[in-house]
Design a protein around this motif. Sequence first.
Motif, PDB file in Angstrom:
ATOM      1  N   ARG A  61      11.096  -3.193  -8.924  1.00  0.00           N
ATOM      2  CA  ARG A  61      11.400  -2.587 -10.222  1.00  0.00           C
ATOM      3  C   ARG A  61      10.984  -1.126 -10.281  1.00  0.00           C
ATOM      4  NH1 ARG A  61      12.985  -0.364 -13.791  1.00  0.00           N
ATOM      5  NH2 ARG A  61      13.225  -0.903 -15.997  1.00  0.00           N
ATOM      6  N   CYS A  62       9.824  -0.792  -9.697  1.00  0.00           N
ATOM      7  CA  CYS A  62       9.302   0.571  -9.815  1.00  0.00           C
ATOM      8  C   CYS A  62       9.567   1.420  -8.573  1.00  0.00           C
ATOM      9  CB  CYS A  62       7.805   0.554 -10.129  1.00  0.00           C
ATOM     10  SG  CYS A  62       6.754   0.013  -8.757  1.00  0.00           S
ATOM     11  N   GLY A  63      10.245   0.853  -7.575  1.00  0.00           N
ATOM     12  CA  GLY A  63      10.532   1.617  -6.369  1.00  0.00           C
ATOM     13  C   GLY A  63       9.276   2.035  -5.628  1.00  0.00           C
ATOM     14  N   TRP A  64       8.368   1.090  -5.453  1.00  0.00           N
ATOM     15  CA  TRP A  64       7.085   1.376  -4.792  1.00  0.00           C
ATOM     16  C   TRP A  64       6.336   2.499  -5.521  1.00  0.00           C
ATOM     17  CZ3 TRP A  64       5.718  -2.286  -1.456  1.00  0.00           C
ATOM     18  CH2 TRP A  64       6.714  -2.962  -0.743  1.00  0.00           C
ATOM     19  N   ALA A  65       6.371   2.470  -6.848  1.00  0.00           N
ATOM     20  CA  ALA A  65       5.656   3.442  -7.689  1.00  0.00           C
ATOM     21  C   ALA A  65       6.184   4.859  -7.494  1.00  0.00           C
ATOM     22  CB  ALA A  65       4.149   3.387  -7.426  1.00  0.00           C
ATOM     23  N   THR A  66       7.497   4.977  -7.393  1.00  0.00           N
ATOM     24  CA  THR A  66       8.103   6.304  -7.241  1.00  0.00           C
ATOM     25  C   THR A  66       9.090   6.635  -8.358  1.00  0.00           C
ATOM     26  OG1 THR A  66       9.941   5.477  -5.876  1.00  0.00           O
ATOM     27  CG2 THR A  66       7.918   6.173  -4.723  1.00  0.00           C
ATOM     28  N   LYS A  67       9.523   5.659  -9.125  1.00  0.00           N
ATOM     29  CA  LYS A  67      10.516   5.929 -10.169  1.00  0.00           C
ATOM     30  C   LYS A  67       9.875   6.678 -11.335  1.00  0.00           C
ATOM     31  CE  LYS A  67      13.609   2.035  -9.213  1.00  0.00           C
ATOM     32  NZ  LYS A  67      14.258   0.807  -9.773  1.00  0.00           N
ATOM     33  N   LEU A 125       9.786  -8.093   1.656  1.00  0.00           N
ATOM     34  CA  LEU A 125       9.142  -6.810   1.894  1.00  0.00           C
ATOM     35  C   LEU A 125      10.130  -5.647   1.935  1.00  0.00           C
ATOM     36  CD1 LEU A 125       6.410  -7.784   4.501  1.00  0.00           C
ATOM     37  CD2 LEU A 125       6.010  -6.672   2.293  1.00  0.00           C
ATOM     38  N   ALA A 126      11.366  -5.938   2.312  1.00  0.00           N
ATOM     39  CA  ALA A 126      12.396  -4.905   2.312  1.00  0.00           C
ATOM     40  C   ALA A 126      13.058  -4.789   0.942  1.00  0.00           C
ATOM     41  CB  ALA A 126      13.440  -5.203   3.383  1.00  0.00           C
ATOM     42  N   LEU A 127      12.555  -5.540  -0.025  1.00  0.00           N
ATOM     43  CA  LEU A 127      13.064  -5.596  -1.395  1.00  0.00           C
ATOM     44  C   LEU A 127      14.470  -6.180  -1.474  1.00  0.00           C
ATOM     45  CD1 LEU A 127      11.643  -2.274  -2.923  1.00  0.00           C
ATOM     46  CD2 LEU A 127      10.569  -4.526  -2.674  1.00  0.00           C
ATOM     47  N   ASN A 128      14.812  -6.985  -0.466  1.00  0.00           N
ATOM     48  CA  ASN A 128      16.059  -7.731  -0.498  1.00  0.00           C
ATOM     49  C   ASN A 128      15.861  -8.991  -1.328  1.00  0.00           C
ATOM     50  OD1 ASN A 128      17.511  -5.984   1.292  1.00  0.00           O
ATOM     51  ND2 ASN A 128      16.359  -6.884   2.984  1.00  0.00           N
ATOM     52  N   PRO A 129      16.901  -9.484  -2.004  1.00  0.00           N
ATOM     53  CA  PRO A 129      16.757 -10.686  -2.831  1.00  0.00           C
ATOM     54  C   PRO A 129      16.536 -11.939  -2.000  1.00  0.00           C
ATOM     55  CG  PRO A 129      19.052  -9.986  -2.759  1.00  0.00           C
ATOM     56  CD  PRO A 129      18.253  -8.899  -2.105  1.00  0.00           C
ATOM     57  N   HIS A 166       4.048  -0.036   1.216  1.00  0.00           N
ATOM     58  CA  HIS A 166       5.309   0.661   1.476  1.00  0.00           C
ATOM     59  C   HIS A 166       5.249   1.430   2.795  1.00  0.00           C
ATOM     60  CE1 HIS A 166       8.510   3.806   0.160  1.00  0.00           C
ATOM     61  NE2 HIS A 166       9.060   2.792   0.783  1.00  0.00           N
ATOM     62  N   ALA A 167       4.112   2.076   3.058  1.00  0.00           N
ATOM     63  CA  ALA A 167       3.963   2.822   4.312  1.00  0.00           C
ATOM     64  C   ALA A 167       4.072   1.899   5.519  1.00  0.00           C
ATOM     65  CB  ALA A 167       2.622   3.555   4.324  1.00  0.00           C
ATOM     66  N   ALA A 168       3.467   0.717   5.424  1.00  0.00           N
ATOM     67  CA  ALA A 168       3.547  -0.243   6.528  1.00  0.00           C
ATOM     68  C   ALA A 168       4.973  -0.745   6.712  1.00  0.00           C
ATOM     69  CB  ALA A 168       2.596  -1.417   6.271  1.00  0.00           C
ATOM     70  N   VAL A 169       5.667  -0.996   5.605  1.00  0.00           N
ATOM     71  CA  VAL A 169       7.063  -1.431   5.691  1.00  0.00           C
ATOM     72  C   VAL A 169       7.920  -0.340   6.317  1.00  0.00           C
ATOM     73  CG1 VAL A 169       9.100  -2.053   4.350  1.00  0.00           C
ATOM     74  CG2 VAL A 169       6.885  -3.033   3.748  1.00  0.00           C
ATOM     75  N   THR A 170       7.716   0.891   5.878  1.00  0.00           N
ATOM     76  CA  THR A 170       8.485   2.018   6.401  1.00  0.00           C
ATOM     77  C   THR A 170       8.245   2.211   7.893  1.00  0.00           C
ATOM     78  OG1 THR A 170       8.387   3.119   4.246  1.00  0.00           O
ATOM     79  CG2 THR A 170       8.919   4.495   6.152  1.00  0.00           C
ATOM     80  N   ALA A 176       1.492  -6.108   9.108  1.00  0.00           N
ATOM     81  CA  ALA A 176       0.449  -5.357   8.409  1.00  0.00           C
ATOM     82  C   ALA A 176       0.733  -5.301   6.918  1.00  0.00           C
ATOM     83  CB  ALA A 176       0.346  -3.944   8.976  1.00  0.00           C
ATOM     84  N   ALA A 177       2.008  -5.096   6.574  1.00  0.00           N
ATOM     85  CA  ALA A 177       2.384  -5.064   5.165  1.00  0.00           C
ATOM     86  C   ALA A 177       2.115  -6.414   4.506  1.00  0.00           C
ATOM     87  CB  ALA A 177       3.854  -4.687   5.029  1.00  0.00           C
ATOM     88  N   GLN A 178       2.487  -7.488   5.188  1.00  0.00           N
ATOM     89  CA  GLN A 178       2.287  -8.827   4.654  1.00  0.00           C
ATOM     90  C   GLN A 178       0.810  -9.108   4.424  1.00  0.00           C
ATOM     91  OE1 GLN A 178       4.987 -10.985   4.020  1.00  0.00           O
ATOM     92  NE2 GLN A 178       3.465 -12.226   2.938  1.00  0.00           N
ATOM     93  N   ALA A 179      -0.030  -8.638   5.334  1.00  0.00           N
ATOM     94  CA  ALA A 179      -1.471  -8.885   5.219  1.00  0.00           C
ATOM     95  C   ALA A 179      -2.079  -8.180   4.010  1.00  0.00           C
ATOM     96  CB  ALA A 179      -2.171  -8.433   6.498  1.00  0.00           C
ATOM     97  N   LEU A 180      -1.437  -7.115   3.554  1.00  0.00           N
ATOM     98  CA  LEU A 180      -1.953  -6.363   2.411  1.00  0.00           C
ATOM     99  C   LEU A 180      -1.564  -6.976   1.069  1.00  0.00           C
ATOM    100  CD1 LEU A 180      -1.165  -2.723   3.623  1.00  0.00           C
ATOM    101  CD2 LEU A 180      -3.446  -3.717   3.349  1.00  0.00           C
ATOM    102  N   LEU A 181      -0.544  -7.807   1.062  1.00  0.00           N
ATOM    103  CA  LEU A 181      -0.023  -8.327  -0.199  1.00  0.00           C
ATOM    104  C   LEU A 181      -1.031  -9.227  -0.909  1.00  0.00           C
ATOM    105  CD1 LEU A 181       3.642  -9.341   0.746  1.00  0.00           C
ATOM    106  CD2 LEU A 181       2.888  -7.307  -0.514  1.00  0.00           C
TER     107      LEU A 181
END
Length: 214
Positions: A61-67, A125-129, A166-170, A176-181
């Motif tokens: 919803r927030c675009g990884w806190a960028t919107k 994590l890729a924000l896919n449905p 987001h940085a880990a996903v990118t 690593a991203a999953q471990a942070l969730l």
Amino acid sequence: MTGGARTHEVRAVFNDETITVYQAYPASIAEAALKAGTFVDPFKRARMTWIKPSFLWMMYRCGWATKPDQERVLALDITREGFEWALAHACLSHFDRKRFASAAEWRKALTSSPVRVQWDPERDLALNPLPHRAIQIGLSGEAVDRYVDDWITAIRDVTPLAHDVHAAVTAGDHPAAQALLPHERVYPLPAHLADRVGGSVEVKEMATMEGSTP
């Protein structure tokens, strides 16, 4: 809802007393709330405010806190009593002929209810449905007052976490991203609340078992 897959699940971080929900705001609202421990001016109680138990749906919803006006993500611990009050007084944001005899009856319920519920596809994590759906809860009127004055027990700024994930996903490092969730699990939704908001029957059965685990 009966039968079929678990498609409408309330997944969240929670303990015996509280459940965590997320909201994204501009810095002016977020910083004032963090300082006060609840929402204060320039937050407007007259507007409907949407809370989301799913971290990744919040990121979508927030675009990884960028919107714009969503640059700060807050994690709010609210009482489970308050969360369940909201669901008990909720109306689905769409017409469901299984719950209402007519669209007119649904519109009347929607107008009189201080809470709206809608289900949107959960995100990876890729924000896919994903096949299952996450709950969004809109609070207005009495529900906003209860939320601000009574339900919130703690507020944390999780914007840095959003940026780290987001940085880990990118970088392509999904482990690593999953471990942070945040560790979200199926919320033990009482049967009458699951029925009111359209939760999957299987969710309640699984949640009961999870709720008994220390």
